[in-house]
Design a protein around this motif. Structure first.
Motif, PDB file in Angstrom:
ATOM      1  N   ARG A   1       0.821  -1.225   0.000  1.00  0.00           N
ATOM      2  CA  ARG A   1       0.000   0.000   0.000  1.00  0.00           C
ATOM      3  C   ARG A   1       0.850   1.268   0.000  1.00  0.00           C
ATOM      4  NH1 ARG A   1      -4.745  -1.447   4.461  1.00  0.00           N
ATOM      5  NH2 ARG A   1      -5.620  -3.276   3.353  1.00  0.00           N
ATOM      6  N   GLY A   2       2.148   1.094   0.042  1.00  0.00           N
ATOM      7  CA  GLY A   2       3.026   2.259   0.039  1.00  0.00           C
ATOM      8  C   GLY A   2       3.346   2.796   1.417  1.00  0.00           C
ATOM      9  N   ASN A   3       2.979   2.024   2.450  1.00  0.00           N
ATOM     10  CA  ASN A   3       3.295   2.458   3.809  1.00  0.00           C
ATOM     11  C   ASN A   3       4.722   2.040   4.175  1.00  0.00           C
ATOM     12  OD1 ASN A   3       0.580   3.380   4.326  1.00  0.00           O
ATOM     13  ND2 ASN A   3      -0.011   1.232   4.543  1.00  0.00           N
ATOM     14  N   PRO A   4       5.535   2.936   4.726  1.00  0.00           N
ATOM     15  CA  PRO A   4       6.899   2.557   5.113  1.00  0.00           C
ATOM     16  C   PRO A   4       6.878   1.572   6.279  1.00  0.00           C
ATOM     17  CG  PRO A   4       6.397   4.772   5.884  1.00  0.00           C
ATOM     18  CD  PRO A   4       5.249   4.362   5.018  1.00  0.00           C
ATOM     19  N   VAL A   5       7.658   0.499   6.164  1.00  0.00           N
ATOM     20  CA  VAL A   5       7.686  -0.517   7.216  1.00  0.00           C
ATOM     21  C   VAL A   5       9.097  -0.713   7.775  1.00  0.00           C
ATOM     22  CG1 VAL A   5       5.687  -1.742   6.294  1.00  0.00           C
ATOM     23  CG2 VAL A   5       7.989  -2.384   5.533  1.00  0.00           C
ATOM     24  N   ASP A   6      10.100  -0.154   7.123  1.00  0.00           N
ATOM     25  CA  ASP A   6      11.471  -0.346   7.602  1.00  0.00           C
ATOM     26  C   ASP A   6      12.385   0.740   7.024  1.00  0.00           C
ATOM     27  OD1 ASP A   6      13.811  -2.287   8.616  1.00  0.00           O
ATOM     28  OD2 ASP A   6      14.320  -1.591   6.605  1.00  0.00           O
ATOM     29  N   PHE A   7      13.316   1.180   7.879  1.00  0.00           N
ATOM     30  CA  PHE A   7      14.391   2.069   7.450  1.00  0.00           C
ATOM     31  C   PHE A   7      15.687   1.425   7.909  1.00  0.00           C
ATOM     32  CE2 PHE A   7      17.297   5.634   8.617  1.00  0.00           C
ATOM     33  CZ  PHE A   7      17.570   6.065   7.318  1.00  0.00           C
ATOM     34  N   THR A   8      16.558   1.082   6.971  1.00  0.00           N
ATOM     35  CA  THR A   8      17.812   0.397   7.287  1.00  0.00           C
ATOM     36  C   THR A   8      18.999   1.232   6.815  1.00  0.00           C
ATOM     37  OG1 THR A   8      16.888  -1.843   7.243  1.00  0.00           O
ATOM     38  CG2 THR A   8      19.251  -1.628   6.831  1.00  0.00           C
ATOM     39  N   ARG A   9      19.959   1.420   7.727  1.00  0.00           N
ATOM     40  CA  ARG A   9      21.197   2.130   7.393  1.00  0.00           C
ATOM     41  C   ARG A   9      22.361   1.154   7.540  1.00  0.00           C
ATOM     42  NH1 ARG A   9      21.118   5.647  11.050  1.00  0.00           N
ATOM     43  NH2 ARG A   9      20.222   7.379   9.880  1.00  0.00           N
ATOM     44  N   THR A  10      23.146   1.011   6.492  1.00  0.00           N
ATOM     45  CA  THR A  10      24.307   0.130   6.515  1.00  0.00           C
ATOM     46  C   THR A  10      25.556   0.965   6.287  1.00  0.00           C
ATOM     47  OG1 THR A  10      22.920  -1.601   5.533  1.00  0.00           O
ATOM     48  CG2 THR A  10      25.284  -1.999   5.611  1.00  0.00           C
ATOM     49  N   VAL A  11      26.577   0.749   7.107  1.00  0.00           N
ATOM     50  CA  VAL A  11      27.797   1.552   7.075  1.00  0.00           C
ATOM     51  C   VAL A  11      29.004   0.644   6.882  1.00  0.00           C
ATOM     52  CG1 VAL A  11      29.172   3.288   8.295  1.00  0.00           C
ATOM     53  CG2 VAL A  11      26.698   3.189   8.654  1.00  0.00           C
ATOM     54  N   TRP A  12      29.884   1.035   5.952  1.00  0.00           N
ATOM     55  CA  TRP A  12      31.116   0.290   5.693  1.00  0.00           C
ATOM     56  C   TRP A  12      32.317   1.230   5.792  1.00  0.00           C
ATOM     57  CZ3 TRP A  12      26.849   0.078   2.408  1.00  0.00           C
ATOM     58  CH2 TRP A  12      26.193  -1.148   2.297  1.00  0.00           C
ATOM     59  N   PRO A  13      33.478   0.764   6.248  1.00  0.00           N
ATOM     60  CA  PRO A  13      34.689   1.586   6.205  1.00  0.00           C
ATOM     61  C   PRO A  13      35.021   1.947   4.753  1.00  0.00           C
ATOM     62  CG  PRO A  13      35.009  -0.324   7.624  1.00  0.00           C
ATOM     63  CD  PRO A  13      33.718  -0.545   6.904  1.00  0.00           C
ATOM     64  N   GLY A  14      35.253   3.227   4.501  1.00  0.00           N
ATOM     65  CA  GLY A  14      35.454   3.661   3.130  1.00  0.00           C
ATOM     66  C   GLY A  14      36.758   3.196   2.515  1.00  0.00           C
ATOM     67  N   ASP A  15      37.787   2.955   3.331  1.00  0.00           N
ATOM     68  CA  ASP A  15      39.095   2.633   2.757  1.00  0.00           C
ATOM     69  C   ASP A  15      39.262   1.162   2.417  1.00  0.00           C
ATOM     70  OD1 ASP A  15      39.073   1.812   5.368  1.00  0.00           O
ATOM     71  OD2 ASP A  15      41.110   2.451   5.822  1.00  0.00           O
ATOM     72  N   THR A  16      38.322   0.320   2.785  1.00  0.00           N
ATOM     73  CA  THR A  16      38.454  -1.104   2.474  1.00  0.00           C
ATOM     74  C   THR A  16      37.223  -1.640   1.744  1.00  0.00           C
ATOM     75  OG1 THR A  16      37.526  -1.728   4.625  1.00  0.00           O
ATOM     76  CG2 THR A  16      39.923  -1.531   4.480  1.00  0.00           C
ATOM     77  N   THR A  17      36.411  -0.757   1.202  1.00  0.00           N
ATOM     78  CA  THR A  17      35.156  -1.171   0.582  1.00  0.00           C
ATOM     79  C   THR A  17      35.102  -0.708  -0.864  1.00  0.00           C
ATOM     80  OG1 THR A  17      34.034  -1.005   2.716  1.00  0.00           O
ATOM     81  CG2 THR A  17      32.650  -1.097   0.766  1.00  0.00           C
ATOM     82  N   ARG A  18      34.707  -1.602  -1.740  1.00  0.00           N
ATOM     83  CA  ARG A  18      34.517  -1.269  -3.155  1.00  0.00           C
ATOM     84  C   ARG A  18      33.030  -1.264  -3.463  1.00  0.00           C
ATOM     85  NH1 ARG A  18      37.312  -5.149  -5.382  1.00  0.00           N
ATOM     86  NH2 ARG A  18      39.228  -3.923  -5.525  1.00  0.00           N
ATOM     87  N   LEU A  19      32.561  -0.171  -4.034  1.00  0.00           N
ATOM     88  CA  LEU A  19      31.151  -0.017  -4.368  1.00  0.00           C
ATOM     89  C   LEU A  19      30.918  -0.505  -5.797  1.00  0.00           C
ATOM     90  CD1 LEU A  19      28.438   1.158  -3.333  1.00  0.00           C
ATOM     91  CD2 LEU A  19      29.093   3.315  -4.422  1.00  0.00           C
ATOM     92  N   VAL A  20      29.990  -1.438  -5.962  1.00  0.00           N
ATOM     93  CA  VAL A  20      29.706  -2.016  -7.269  1.00  0.00           C
ATOM     94  C   VAL A  20      28.336  -1.536  -7.723  1.00  0.00           C
ATOM     95  CG1 VAL A  20      29.370  -4.126  -8.592  1.00  0.00           C
ATOM     96  CG2 VAL A  20      31.104  -4.049  -6.790  1.00  0.00           C
TER      97      VAL A  20
END
Length: 255
Positions: free
Chosen positions: A233-252
């Motif tokens: 119905r378009g109602n928000p049911v979850d907000f998730t924040r994920t954090v990674w160290p920037g110097d060891t993470t590759r964004l694909v």
């Protein structure tokens, strides 16, 4: 005539003296600088050798005015603060791992679940806005999950916020790992079809909580992905924040 000439010479001498004093104060001749020579006085003020010699500045050094050159800047304290005492060690170098810029967030079993904390709390402002919560006293279920590499280096910190009335009585509210990708877990636990409504990835410094969890200094760079999930119905049911160290993470980036 002799008195008149003497008076004129005295006035010229006084004028030159006052100008030099003003220039010393203004910093034209900073402390340690040589004052103008007799020849320089003669040429600048167009006076005789006698008047110039009366100034007596040859070889003299200014002792007034600001010091030569800019004042040395005060040493700034080092910006990098050690991690909180509760988090031993610092982030060690770990081969770059990849994360998806699009697609679903992985299950709790991704990597190695080093820590899991589940509790009911009032949501922070950004989570409340994402979930459409306007009542400041309303609580949500908060799931904090810290994943680590095989050498126990923390590599991912994920926090999910689900309205308490939706999560109550489901595995979401229990302090146990939930298998399967997060949207599938939400669908199974909440009993309604859940879809990813919005997702964004940014880079910034970590919050105090994120820095502590990932054993990072406060000025480190982290990659942050924020996802909002909605029901059919378009109602928000979850907000998730994920954090990674920037110097060891590759964004694909996916297609």
């Amino acid at each position: 005539m002799g008195d008149t000439a003497q008076t004129t010479t005295t006035r010229i001498y006084a004028s030159i003296r006052d100008q030099l004093a003003s220039e010393i104060t203004a910093g034209t001749y900073p402390a340690g600088a040589l004052l103008p020579s007799i020849r320089e006085i003669m040429e600048r003020w167009e006076v005789s050798t006698t008047t110039a010699r009366k100034e007596g500045t040859r070889g003299h050094i200014s002792t007034g005015g600001p010091p030569a050159g800019p004042a040395p800047a005060a040493a700034e304290p080092a910006r990098k603060a050690p991690p909180p005492a509760a988090v031993p060690g610092r982030l060690t170098i770990w081969p770059a791992h990849t994360i998806p810029a699009h697609g679903s967030v992985g299950p709790d079993e991704d990597n190695s679940l080093a820590a899991l904390d589940v509790r009911a709390e009032r949501p922070p402002a950004d989570a409340a806005i994402a979930l459409g919560i306007t009542d400041p006293s309303r609580q949500v279920i908060v799931r904090r999950r810290l994943a680590s590499a095989p050498d126990n280096t923390p590599v991912q910190f994920r926090v999910s916020y689900v309205p308490a009335e939706l999560a109550a009585g489901t595995p979401i509210a229990q302090p146990a790992a939930i298998p399967g990708a997060w949207p599938a877990a939400l669908t199974a636990c909440l009993g309604t079809q859940v879809r990813l409504a919005s997702s964004q990835v940014t880079a910034r410094h970590p919050s105090p909580e994120e820095a502590a969890a990932l054993a990072l200094p406060s000025d480190a760079a982290v990659l942050v992905r924020e996802d909002i999930y909605q029901d059919r119905r378009g109602n928000p049911v979850d907000f998730t924040r994920t954090v990674w160290p920037g110097d060891t993470t590759r964004l694909v980036l996916g297609n």
